[in-house]
Scaffold this active site. Sequence first.
Site, short mmCIF file in Angstrom:
data_model
loop_
_atom_site.label_atom_id
_atom_site.label_comp_id
_atom_site.label_asym_id
_atom_site.label_seq_id
_atom_site.Cartn_x
_atom_site.Cartn_y
_atom_site.Cartn_z
N ASP A 210 0.85 -1.19 0.00
CA ASP A 210 0.00 0.00 0.00
C ASP A 210 0.89 1.24 0.00
O ASP A 210 1.90 1.30 0.70
CB ASP A 210 -0.90 0.00 1.24
CG ASP A 210 -1.77 1.25 1.31
OD1 ASP A 210 -2.72 1.34 0.54
OD2 ASP A 210 -1.45 2.13 2.14
N ILE A 211 0.53 2.21 -0.83
CA ILE A 211 1.27 3.47 -0.87
C ILE A 211 0.58 4.46 0.07
O ILE A 211 -0.58 4.82 -0.15
CB ILE A 211 1.32 4.05 -2.30
CG1 ILE A 211 2.03 3.09 -3.24
CG2 ILE A 211 2.01 5.42 -2.30
CD1 ILE A 211 3.47 2.80 -2.88
N HIS B 293 5.27 14.11 -15.87
CA HIS B 293 5.92 15.41 -16.09
C HIS B 293 5.91 16.20 -14.79
O HIS B 293 4.94 16.19 -14.03
CB HIS B 293 5.30 16.17 -17.25
CG HIS B 293 3.98 16.82 -17.02
ND1 HIS B 293 3.88 18.10 -16.51
CD2 HIS B 293 2.71 16.42 -17.25
CE1 HIS B 293 2.59 18.45 -16.45
NE2 HIS B 293 1.87 17.44 -16.89
N ASP C 175 -1.87 19.07 -11.83
CA ASP C 175 -1.19 18.96 -13.13
C ASP C 175 0.22 19.56 -13.03
O ASP C 175 0.41 20.73 -13.31
CB ASP C 175 -2.02 19.71 -14.18
CG ASP C 175 -1.48 19.56 -15.58
OD1 ASP C 175 -0.64 18.68 -15.80
OD2 ASP C 175 -1.90 20.35 -16.46
N GLU D 257 6.88 19.52 -20.44
CA GLU D 257 5.72 18.84 -21.05
C GLU D 257 4.68 19.86 -21.49
O GLU D 257 4.06 19.71 -22.54
CB GLU D 257 5.11 17.85 -20.05
CG GLU D 257 4.01 16.96 -20.61
CD GLU D 257 2.59 17.53 -20.47
OE1 GLU D 257 1.64 16.87 -20.90
OE2 GLU D 257 2.45 18.65 -19.91
N GLU D 258 4.51 20.89 -20.68
CA GLU D 258 3.47 21.89 -20.96
C GLU D 258 3.78 22.71 -22.21
O GLU D 258 2.91 23.40 -22.72
CB GLU D 258 3.29 22.82 -19.76
CG GLU D 258 2.80 22.12 -18.48
CD GLU D 258 1.37 21.61 -18.58
OE1 GLU D 258 0.74 21.73 -19.65
OE2 GLU D 258 0.87 21.07 -17.58
N ASP E 181 -0.43 11.30 -15.44
CA ASP E 181 -0.60 12.74 -15.63
C ASP E 181 -1.99 13.13 -15.12
O ASP E 181 -3.00 12.69 -15.67
CB ASP E 181 -0.46 13.07 -17.12
CG ASP E 181 -0.34 14.55 -17.40
OD1 ASP E 181 -0.52 15.35 -16.46
OD2 ASP E 181 -0.06 14.92 -18.55
N ASP F 171 -5.26 8.55 -3.73
CA ASP F 171 -4.91 7.32 -3.01
C ASP F 171 -5.06 6.10 -3.92
O ASP F 171 -4.16 5.26 -4.03
CB ASP F 171 -5.81 7.19 -1.78
CG ASP F 171 -5.36 6.08 -0.85
OD1 ASP F 171 -4.22 5.59 -0.97
OD2 ASP F 171 -6.17 5.68 0.01
#
Length: 447
Positions: A52-53, A134, A146, A180-181, A209, A311
């Site tokens: 589990d993270i 990114h 983002d 990336e943007e 992303d 999560d």
Amino acid sequence: MTFTVARRTAVTAVTTALALAGLVASVAPAATATPQVSPPRAPAAQALAAPDIPIANVKAHLTQFQAIAGANGGNRAHGRPGYRASIDYVKGKLDAAGYTTSLQQFTTSGAIGWNLIAEWPGGDAGQVLMAGAHLDGVSSGAGINDNASGSSAVLETALAVSRAQLRPTKKLRFAWWGAEELGLVGSRYYVNNLPAAERAKLTGYLNFDMIGSPNPGYFVYDDVPALEKVFKDYFTGLGVATEIETEGDGRSDHAPFKAVGVPVGGLFTGASRAKTAAQAQKWGGTAGQAFDRCYHSSCDTTANISDTALDRNSDAVAHAVWTLGTAPTVPPGDTYENAADVAIPDGGAAVTSSITISGRTGNAPPTLAVGVDIKHTWRGDVVIDLVAPDGSVYRLKNSSANDSADNIIATFPVDASSEPANGEWKLRVQDVVAQDSGFIDSWKLTF
């Protein structure tokens, strides 16, 4: 996530530059190969289960990225000090955790940018699994959903690998992309400067992303069904329905990998598109409202996150890395190939190419490798299936309106363990859209 629209150019003639794998038409000869004899192989072990993270750990990274933006002009955009501070933060965590890290420098829009690459020791260096996100944001805000969300989930998964002192079967490589943007600049620079021999070692690239949108959907990339299945199986286990990702298809950092034939997969929770009533009924949230109302805006802060979505998706990242990274690897086995060219009608019926297997015992392996070389001037038009001797169909590649690159030269993994090895296997290829055409150059099965 950046949104740039590809321009399609109509092509009316088949060119010799086309390369994609397909199934030979019934008029094409079937190929039967005599394989080299390989030594017996031990029974395959199972992939390890992921831990589990902790969502608290992932959110702690988001808090750090918010603080970095606040201390550096309010953003983490390419060419700004907030981006370099973000790179330094991630690199420091990875260096302390035992990773080998490197910075790849490039220049775009008059400013220096960086990609951060980290490798975990061990694993087969000839079979590399990559996961990435990114790290840059836009200039108008801190860029937390983002894409600090994807960057933090990938970072915490990498740290979980270290905590577990994981001994993967594949080489694990993690990446954080710059610019990336501005049009996938960092990831494209990495792919374009990766020698062909190194590209061939990539068994898959997984992209993350915007995975914590406040009005979230649960979207999965469908470019490679075998990778798609890993994520869909995870969410099915949670009782969460998924949909195919279409809003940003081909407009994030998986696109440069996909363009050179690397299998890609990934997750996304939605950007500026509005959630439908059906999606709100399925996932909760607000119908008629954007998945992320703060997309590319100053309000994309730590308050702009669904903890539940973050999560679930962070755990899904780890699930994919563990499932794919610790799966048994099989040394190169017996290969059967059909190199007869088969024309693929433009916007027409499917064609097939056959390989007949004989003299083997038992079933095909769970790691059957299907290598395809298809020449085509718009690979997004092409659908590819593997058809087993009993008629069972395994989808290798779907069509995509945004996949504008030439040719399909790739190897697709298939769990064919329920199929007898002997018999006639077919590659079936169809061009489902007019204007571009191509041909099957060759294809092969490796047992």
